[in-house]
Write a protein that holds these residues in place. Structure first.
Motif, PDB file in Angstrom:
ATOM      1  N   THR A  71      -4.946 -10.308   6.338  1.00 35.85           N
ATOM      2  CA  THR A  71      -3.991  -9.489   7.094  1.00 35.85           C
ATOM      3  C   THR A  71      -3.442  -8.429   6.150  1.00 35.85           C
ATOM      4  O   THR A  71      -2.998  -8.756   5.045  1.00 35.85           O
ATOM      5  N   LYS A  72      -3.486  -7.170   6.568  1.00 36.15           N
ATOM      6  CA  LYS A  72      -2.861  -6.115   5.760  1.00 36.15           C
ATOM      7  C   LYS A  72      -1.350  -6.240   5.941  1.00 36.15           C
ATOM      8  O   LYS A  72      -0.860  -6.310   7.068  1.00 36.15           O
ATOM      9  N   VAL A  73      -0.611  -6.325   4.838  1.00 41.03           N
ATOM     10  CA  VAL A  73       0.849  -6.528   4.942  1.00 41.03           C
ATOM     11  C   VAL A  73       1.572  -5.181   4.875  1.00 41.03           C
ATOM     12  O   VAL A  73       2.165  -4.738   5.851  1.00 41.03           O
ATOM     13  N   ALA A  74       1.516  -4.532   3.714  1.00 38.77           N
ATOM     14  CA  ALA A  74       2.126  -3.211   3.525  1.00 38.77           C
ATOM     15  C   ALA A  74       1.720  -2.703   2.154  1.00 38.77           C
ATOM     16  O   ALA A  74       1.433  -3.504   1.254  1.00 38.77           O
ATOM     17  N   GLY A  75       1.701  -1.365   1.985  1.00 36.72           N
ATOM     18  CA  GLY A  75       1.366  -0.771   0.688  1.00 36.72           C
ATOM     19  C   GLY A  75       0.035  -1.286   0.179  1.00 36.72           C
ATOM     20  O   GLY A  75      -0.984  -1.208   0.874  1.00 36.72           O
ATOM     21  N   SER A  76       0.037  -1.875  -1.025  1.00 35.37           N
ATOM     22  CA  SER A  76      -1.205  -2.389  -1.628  1.00 35.37           C
ATOM     23  C   SER A  76      -1.448  -3.857  -1.313  1.00 35.37           C
ATOM     24  O   SER A  76      -2.362  -4.463  -1.869  1.00 35.37           O
TER      25      SER A  76
END
Ligand SMILES: [Zn+2]
Length: 296
Positions: A34-39
């Motif tokens: 899952t992409k969370v935020a930023g990097s």
């Protein structure tokens, strides 16, 4: 008496570790990114949630679940960054569902953890009634710290902060400051009663205080990766803290009324807290954790 205490403790630890004690079928586990935020990404499979920092410097992961999942975790990391080389593994604490993959990842990456994590992995503390084999050298943290360490990686400051005597005596919370993401390890079971490992230096009062400190410290718009459960917000962490505080108060009142542990377990908790029960920590088990902690 000593023997009875030991047997009870062994039973408690066993009950708390279904994935290990019952032998999970890791072949059926899928690793979901899952992409969370930023990097930052989160990987979910079996065991503790993994945090991933991916960028121009390469890859850093927080925790690595179980050894039989290492190849699937590697494949998931390749999906996030085809070229990225894994340079660092940060362990939030020593439990096997967070450090099992160290044996695979430690061969190439540098493992970082609080001093007590290395100590407990080195002595191979008994957790589930078996005598585990000693942790091999490549699975041990190479860089350890007492209060904290900062990693400058993928264009941001990553603060690894020790939170004392909560879930264990070696827990760390990881702040990805540029991405505005925090990995809380097992200091946060999102939507569930937590496991507090008293035999590893964990403590109920310390646990609740650590959660309160994090509610105050984490920016209100940050994303939080919990040790277990879905990706969270600060609102979710506040709810978790309220549950901890209210259920603790509830059991404290039962003790004041003279209720025994058995009576308190039988009485359970008010309906509003029942949804926090899992196979891992049931209402009974949570009441027992709180009761025995308050009685100490
Ligand atoms: Zn744990």
């Amino acid at each position: 008496m000593k023997r009875i205490v030991f047997v009870v403790m062994a039973a408690v630890v066993l009950a708390a570790l279904p994935a290990r004690a019952q032998g999970s079928d890791f072949s059926k586990v899928e690793i979901k990114p899952t992409k969370v935020a930023g990097s930052i990404w989160m990987l979910q499979g079996a065991g503790g949630n993994i945090g991933v920092s991916s960028g121009p410097d390469g890859l850093l992961i927080v925790d690595d679940q179980f050894l039989p999942l290492a190849d699937k975790i590697k494949a998931a990391l390749k999906g996030i960054s085809a070229e990225g080389k894994l340079a660092f593994v940060v362990n939030t604490h020593w439990h096997g569902d967070h450090t099992g993959g160290n044996r695979a990842f430690g061969k190439d990456a540098t493992i970082i953890a609080q001093n007590n994590v290395r100590k407990r992995l080195t002595v191979s503390q008994d957790r589930d009634g078996h005598t585990p084999e000693p942790t091999p050298k490549e699975a041990l943290p190479v860089v350890t710290f007492e209060d904290g360490v900062t990693i400058w990686w993928n264009g941001e400051e990553i603060d690894v902060v020790h939170v004392p005597h909560g879930h264990t005596d070696g827990d760390a919370v990881i702040f990805f400051k540029g991405s505005n993401v925090v990995h809380m390890g097992d200091q946060f079971f999102n939507g569930m009663f937590p496991f507090i490992d008293v035999s590893s230096g964990g403590d109920l009062t310390g646990y609740v205080k650590n959660v309160a400190d994090m509610v105050a410290r984490i920016p209100p718009d940050a994303k939080i990766i919990p040790g277990h459960g879905p990706l969270a917000t600060v609102e979710d962490l506040k709810k978790f803290h309220t549950m901890l505080a209210k259920t603790t108060d509830y059991v404290r009142q039962e003790i004041a009324k003279g209720m025994t542990l058995e009576e308190a377990k039988k009485a359970g908790l008010p309906d509003e807290w029942k949804s926090y029960a899992s196979d891992f920590i049931t209402v009974e088990k949570w009441v027992e954790t709180v009761y025995t902690s308050l009685k100490k």
